[in-house]
Design an enzyme around this catalytic site. Structure first.
Site: not given
Ligand SMILES: Cc1cc2nc3c(=O)[nH]c(=O)nc-3n(C[C@H](O)[C@H](O)[C@H](O)COP(=O)(O)O)c2cc1C
Length: 398
Positions: A79, A255, A279, A282
């Site tokens: 997501p 998650k 995440h 992040r």
């Molecule tokens: C721009 C962005 C927005 C994200 N927004 C959400 C979100 O709304 N909800 C959530 O559970 N994770 C969010 N995530 C985390 C992602 O679900 C995921 O855990 C993460 O992108 C995985 O790492 P990767 O980008 O290295 O594949 C976000 C990640 C990014 C890059």
């Protein structure tokens, strides 16, 4: 354009070129010094492959069973909030591509298209929520998700407060975006995005809003004055998860866990699965990478469906994570860069790349089925040292 994209990593550069700096920063950047983000990639290098030869690998099959459903590959789309800002109708586009490829996709609760539209377009999509720690509002949001028709609910639990915005602020990003001269200039100097994505969205659908943050419509994505409602997220705790478990009839996934102790609590709360995740680096910088804790988590909750994300970029990464016990893995940034650069065809291409890499690597590794992955085929590099030392010793090297 897509002809020159050979790997998931290749999508990043053209996405950076196409997007205003503010939006690219929001997708790309991790928290603080981005230590966790970098470690997520480095962690995969600590696992080495021990390819088996002449095993007969003509019967390769990468399908998986997850929550009673068969998916064509052991990966899905994480997501990601705000995706409709960089890809026209982003949430529908990503969910649609996943449905075509028969892989799981999770729609973000921080998205800009009403969840009902995504559920109609791709009914198998999972919904991710950032729940407030307030029972009445939890119930209202749950009711809406259920009526929309989602069967799998993902609770993201690793953001009780908003992250350190430092890296976004440096690049002018905020949520909502503030209309500034700098933003206007970035828009004008990225006309393909301005006309093809943002302008087209404004014309056809009006100003995007946070449609799914709560049961009712949230803030607009662009505003000088409106603030988003982050109230009571820091009150959310395991008692709310149990409340949700009692009320939610579908599959429930948590998650954002990295501790085996939390995985045990999740299992005891009655969830159906967990996604081990930091995440994408992040949230708290310095948080451990999922690859480093997957084995102990799988060991602590052997009967729970354990999935993971954060740093997946290659078919070999998928095989390594599956060998440590992940039933399925997810990737976030690459699919969003793909949607930015190539729209639906871009995401189809990204999925196909990862699928092809898995298929090829299964042959090169010497397996026909994912269940064959074990610790003789994928090993932590540290496990090689004692054997190597003993061999060198007996050969008289020291
Ligand atoms: C721009 C962005 C927005 C994200 N927004 C959400 C979100 O709304 N909800 C959530 O559970 N994770 C969010 N995530 C985390 C992602 O679900 C995921 O855990 C993460 O992108 C995985 O790492 P990767 O980008 O290295 O594949 C976000 C990640 C990014 C890059």
């Amino acid at each position: 354009m897509l002809k020159r994209i050979y790997s998931l990593n290749d999508f990043e550069r053209p996405a950076r070129k196409k997007l205003p700096r503010q939006l690219f920063s929001y997708i790309y950047n991790g928290a603080d010094d981005e230590v966790s983000m970098k470690n997520n990639r480095a962690a995969f290098n600590e696992y080495v492959l021990m390819p088996r030869m002449l095993a007969g690998v003509a019967q390769r099959e990468q399908k998986i069973e997850l929550f009673g459903q068969t998916f064509d590959s052991p990966f899905g789309i994480s997501p990601v909030g705000l995706s409709a800002m960089w890809a026209y109708r982003g949430d529908v586009l990503l969910a649609g591509a996943a449905a075509r490829a028969n892989i799981p996709a999770i729609m973000s609760g921080a998205s800009l298209i009403p969840m009902e539209e995504v559920a109609r377009a791709a009914p198998n999509t999972w919904f991710q929520a950032y729940m407030p720690g307030d029972a009445a509002r939890v119930d209202a949001l749950l009711a809406r998700i259920s009526v929309a028709g989602f069967k799998t609910l993902v609770l993201t639990v690793d953001l009780p407060v908003t992250v350190n915005p430092e890296n976004y602020q440096r690049n002018g990003f905020s949520s909502p975006l503030k209309p500034t001269m700098r933003l206007a200039w970035e828009g004008i100097s990225h006309p393909r995005w301005l006309l093809g994505t943002f302008g087209r969205t404004l014309l056809r659908h009006g100003m995007p809003h946070f449609e799914n943050w709560r049961a009712e419509r949230g803030a607009p994505v662009l505003s000088a004055t409106v603030e988003r409602d982050f109230q009571a997220r820091d009150h959310f705790n395991w008692s709310h998860v149990r409340q949700i478990r009692d009320a939610w009839k579908g599959k429930l996934v948590v998650k954002g866990l990295v501790r085996w102790q939390d995985a045990v609590l999740a299992r005891d709360a009655g969830v159906d699965g967990i996604i081990v995740s930091n995440h994408g680096g992040r949230q708290i910088d310095g948080a451990v990478s999922p690859m480093h804790v997957l084995p102990e988590i799988v060991k602590a909750v052997p009967d729970l469906v354990v999935m993971m994300d954060s740093g997946i970029r290659r078919g070999s990464d998928v095989l390594k994570a599956v060998s440590l016990g992940a039933k399925c893995v997810f990737a976030g940034r690459p699919f969003n860069y793909a949607a930015t650069v190539g729209g639906p065809a871009g995401v189809d291409h990204a999925i196909q790349i990862l699928k092809t890499e898995i298929h090829r690597n299964m042959a090169l590794l010497g397996i026909n089925r994912l269940e064959e992955l074990d610790d003789t085929l994928v090993r932590h590099v540290s496990s090689l040292w004692p054997a190597r030392q003993a061999a060198m010793q007996s050969a008289g090297h020291f």
